[in-house]
Design a protein around this motif. Sequence first.
Motif, PDB file in Angstrom:
ATOM      1  N   ARG A   4     -13.772  -5.037   5.253  1.00  0.00           N
ATOM      2  CA  ARG A   4     -13.367  -5.476   6.587  1.00  0.00           C
ATOM      3  C   ARG A   4     -11.861  -5.271   6.741  1.00  0.00           C
ATOM      4  NH1 ARG A   4     -15.125  -9.071  10.695  1.00  0.00           N
ATOM      5  NH2 ARG A   4     -17.101  -9.198   9.610  1.00  0.00           N
ATOM      6  N   ILE A   5     -11.458  -4.686   7.856  1.00  0.00           N
ATOM      7  CA  ILE A   5     -10.035  -4.554   8.154  1.00  0.00           C
ATOM      8  C   ILE A   5      -9.522  -5.917   8.600  1.00  0.00           C
ATOM      9  CG2 ILE A   5      -8.302  -3.508   9.660  1.00  0.00           C
ATOM     10  CD1 ILE A   5     -10.014  -0.983   9.678  1.00  0.00           C
ATOM     11  N   SER A  32      -5.351  -0.744   0.922  1.00  0.00           N
ATOM     12  CA  SER A  32      -4.487  -0.423   2.059  1.00  0.00           C
ATOM     13  C   SER A  32      -4.717   1.028   2.453  1.00  0.00           C
ATOM     14  CB  SER A  32      -3.019  -0.626   1.688  1.00  0.00           C
ATOM     15  OG  SER A  32      -2.764  -1.973   1.379  1.00  0.00           O
ATOM     16  N   LEU A  33      -4.559   1.300   3.737  1.00  0.00           N
ATOM     17  CA  LEU A  33      -4.656   2.664   4.266  1.00  0.00           C
ATOM     18  C   LEU A  33      -3.428   2.944   5.109  1.00  0.00           C
ATOM     19  CD1 LEU A  33      -8.219   2.687   5.921  1.00  0.00           C
ATOM     20  CD2 LEU A  33      -7.647   3.514   3.654  1.00  0.00           C
ATOM     21  N   ILE A  85       2.861   5.947  11.719  1.00  0.00           N
ATOM     22  CA  ILE A  85       1.643   5.737  10.935  1.00  0.00           C
ATOM     23  C   ILE A  85       0.970   4.441  11.391  1.00  0.00           C
ATOM     24  CG2 ILE A  85       2.440   6.981   8.869  1.00  0.00           C
ATOM     25  CD1 ILE A  85       3.013   4.228   7.592  1.00  0.00           C
ATOM     26  N   ILE A  86      -0.334   4.381  11.204  1.00  0.00           N
ATOM     27  CA  ILE A  86      -1.051   3.117  11.344  1.00  0.00           C
ATOM     28  C   ILE A  86      -1.323   2.631   9.935  1.00  0.00           C
ATOM     29  CG2 ILE A  86      -3.209   2.005  12.026  1.00  0.00           C
ATOM     30  CD1 ILE A  86      -3.262   3.844  14.443  1.00  0.00           C
ATOM     31  N   VAL A  87      -1.009   1.368   9.683  1.00  0.00           N
ATOM     32  CA  VAL A  87      -1.263   0.733   8.395  1.00  0.00           C
ATOM     33  C   VAL A  87      -2.434  -0.225   8.567  1.00  0.00           C
ATOM     34  CG1 VAL A  87      -0.322  -0.820   6.639  1.00  0.00           C
ATOM     35  CG2 VAL A  87       1.144   0.909   7.692  1.00  0.00           C
ATOM     36  N   GLU A  92     -12.613  -6.966   0.788  1.00  0.00           N
ATOM     37  CA  GLU A  92     -14.049  -6.934   0.578  1.00  0.00           C
ATOM     38  C   GLU A  92     -14.562  -8.351   0.747  1.00  0.00           C
ATOM     39  OE1 GLU A  92     -17.391  -5.464  -2.642  1.00  0.00           O
ATOM     40  OE2 GLU A  92     -15.279  -5.171  -3.082  1.00  0.00           O
ATOM     41  N   GLU A  93     -15.571  -8.501   1.597  1.00  0.00           N
ATOM     42  CA  GLU A  93     -16.141  -9.833   1.800  1.00  0.00           C
ATOM     43  C   GLU A  93     -17.583  -9.863   1.329  1.00  0.00           C
ATOM     44  OE1 GLU A  93     -15.782 -10.758   5.948  1.00  0.00           O
ATOM     45  OE2 GLU A  93     -17.436  -9.465   6.518  1.00  0.00           O
ATOM     46  N   ASP A  94     -18.013 -11.027   0.889  1.00  0.00           N
ATOM     47  CA  ASP A  94     -19.403 -11.203   0.458  1.00  0.00           C
ATOM     48  C   ASP A  94     -20.320 -11.176   1.676  1.00  0.00           C
ATOM     49  OD1 ASP A  94     -18.569 -11.484  -2.187  1.00  0.00           O
ATOM     50  OD2 ASP A  94     -18.293 -13.645  -1.960  1.00  0.00           O
ATOM     51  N   VAL A  95     -21.513 -10.627   1.463  1.00  0.00           N
ATOM     52  CA  VAL A  95     -22.492 -10.602   2.554  1.00  0.00           C
ATOM     53  C   VAL A  95     -23.589 -11.598   2.300  1.00  0.00           C
ATOM     54  CG1 VAL A  95     -22.906  -8.735   4.131  1.00  0.00           C
ATOM     55  CG2 VAL A  95     -22.682  -8.204   1.770  1.00  0.00           C
TER      56      VAL A  95
END
Length: 95
Positions: A4-5, A32-33, A85-87, A92-95
């Motif tokens: 999730r972002i 990170s992206l 740039i977009i950062v 990661e979340e539990d489902v």
Amino acid sequence: GRLRIFDAFLVKYDASAGQKRLPLHNDQSEYSLTIAMNPMSAYQGGGTYFCETNDIVNTDVGGVISFRGELLHAGATITKGKRYIIVCFIYEEDV
């Protein structure tokens, strides 16, 4: 889990005024992206510097650099033009 972002924002580097670089830091994210928003022909220098490998990684418009947020990195100095740039910070979340 699923990714999730958590946060995303636009960063502007400007060789003539304002922010030319970003000092060494770690992100408070699992991943990170950075997404290049303008062509490399619009600026000189720039990219993401990674301490672990002593490398600067840069991509042309639309290119994505993905890395673990814990890695020590910096925004390399631009010497001419403007770089956008977009950062994105991802968890990661539990489902």
